[in-house]
Design an enzyme around this catalytic site. Sequence first.
Site, PDB file in Angstrom:
ATOM      1  N   SER A 196       0.836  -1.200   0.000  1.00  0.00           N
ATOM      2  CA  SER A 196       0.000   0.000   0.000  1.00  0.00           C
ATOM      3  C   SER A 196       0.869   1.247   0.000  1.00  0.00           C
ATOM      4  CB  SER A 196      -0.908   0.016   1.230  1.00  0.00           C
ATOM      5  OG  SER A 196      -1.437   1.311   1.393  1.00  0.00           O
ATOM      6  N   HIS A 235      -1.160  -1.517  -4.147  1.00  0.00           N
ATOM      7  CA  HIS A 235      -2.443  -1.206  -3.514  1.00  0.00           C
ATOM      8  C   HIS A 235      -2.533   0.311  -3.356  1.00  0.00           C
ATOM      9  CE1 HIS A 235      -5.897  -2.237  -0.910  1.00  0.00           C
ATOM     10  NE2 HIS A 235      -5.505  -1.227  -0.143  1.00  0.00           N
ATOM     11  N   ASP A 278      -4.838   3.394  -2.097  1.00  0.00           N
ATOM     12  CA  ASP A 278      -5.954   3.724  -1.210  1.00  0.00           C
ATOM     13  C   ASP A 278      -6.498   5.109  -1.506  1.00  0.00           C
ATOM     14  OD1 ASP A 278      -6.089   1.474   0.746  1.00  0.00           O
ATOM     15  OD2 ASP A 278      -3.993   2.036   1.065  1.00  0.00           O
ATOM     16  N   MET A 300      -9.247   7.898  -0.425  1.00  0.00           N
ATOM     17  CA  MET A 300     -10.117   8.268   0.703  1.00  0.00           C
ATOM     18  C   MET A 300     -10.740   9.632   0.441  1.00  0.00           C
ATOM     19  SD  MET A 300      -7.632   7.293   3.840  1.00  0.00           S
ATOM     20  CE  MET A 300      -6.764   5.715   3.886  1.00  0.00           C
ATOM     21  N   HIS A 344      -8.228   0.659  -4.058  1.00  0.00           N
ATOM     22  CA  HIS A 344      -9.162   0.468  -2.940  1.00  0.00           C
ATOM     23  C   HIS A 344      -9.888   1.781  -2.689  1.00  0.00           C
ATOM     24  CE1 HIS A 344      -9.480  -0.394   1.705  1.00  0.00           C
ATOM     25  NE2 HIS A 344     -10.666  -0.345   1.125  1.00  0.00           N
ATOM     26  N   MET A 376     -12.204   4.035  -0.786  1.00  0.00           N
ATOM     27  CA  MET A 376     -12.900   4.270   0.489  1.00  0.00           C
ATOM     28  C   MET A 376     -13.675   5.569   0.323  1.00  0.00           C
ATOM     29  SD  MET A 376      -9.825   3.098   2.973  1.00  0.00           S
ATOM     30  CE  MET A 376      -8.635   3.181   1.652  1.00  0.00           C
ATOM     31  N   MET A 416     -11.364  -6.109   5.518  1.00  0.00           N
ATOM     32  CA  MET A 416     -10.546  -5.140   6.260  1.00  0.00           C
ATOM     33  C   MET A 416     -10.232  -5.698   7.646  1.00  0.00           C
ATOM     34  SD  MET A 416      -9.851  -2.515   4.383  1.00  0.00           S
ATOM     35  CE  MET A 416      -9.028  -1.571   5.668  1.00  0.00           C
ATOM     36  N   ASP A 428      -6.300  -6.443   4.643  1.00  0.00           N
ATOM     37  CA  ASP A 428      -5.719  -5.095   4.593  1.00  0.00           C
ATOM     38  C   ASP A 428      -5.860  -4.435   5.958  1.00  0.00           C
ATOM     39  OD1 ASP A 428      -4.913  -2.524   3.903  1.00  0.00           O
ATOM     40  OD2 ASP A 428      -6.695  -2.079   2.687  1.00  0.00           O
TER      41      ASP A 428
END
Length: 215
Positions: free
Chosen positions: A7, A32, A34, A36, A65, A67, A136, A174
Amino acid sequence: MNILSPSILSADFWRLGENIEAVKKAGVEWLHIDVMDGFFVPSISYGMPVIASIRKGTDMFFDVHLMIEQPERYIGDFAKSGADLINFHVEATEDVEAVIAQIRELGKKVGITIKPNTPASSVEPYLELVDMVLVMTVEPGFGGQKPIPECIGKVTEIRRMADDKGLDINIQVDGGINLDNVETAIAAGANVIVAGSAVFKDDIGENVCKFMEKM
Ligand code: DX5
Ligand code: ZN
């Protein structure tokens, strides 16, 4: 086949390209990423422009990913920016099947994710439709947290559901995964391992090699 997906949330953004080259050189194929929105999770990370920039520099597999609330608003943008797999939270949308279909139509791999308090049963209706389920192991939003041990049980439950249906899907973990607990996650049924702070600190190449030895 087990896969390490480092990540980049824990990377040094001043040296993002160098950090990515270091994991690639150590034999990693997945990244990965992320995203957000400060709404679905309390923090804000980065989005399409960063993904598009790093897409120009590497052919690695981008495991994105999301979020974010109502991911359906941005699937096209993430596909365009260079995602290979688009992974969203089942808690973030009212129509999980429609988002899966949106991602498929764009020719990308599909992942669905559950937070620590969401039961394993909530992904069962979609198992035939996805390439990956992410369980998660921390509350999403920040790197460097301690894993919640109870979440690992859901990995085993989902692996069993998939086996019962004859499905060979990827199950990803994760949050708080490190060299001391990665084997437990794999034994539980996970085959895609996300690690942020355990990879992007000190000697990145050495950290990756140590993970690979345990996978
Ligand atoms: C947390 C993110 C994770 C995070 C993992 O919300 O989804 O991918 O970067 O970081 P570590 O491995 O440090 O827990
Ligand atoms: Zn993540």
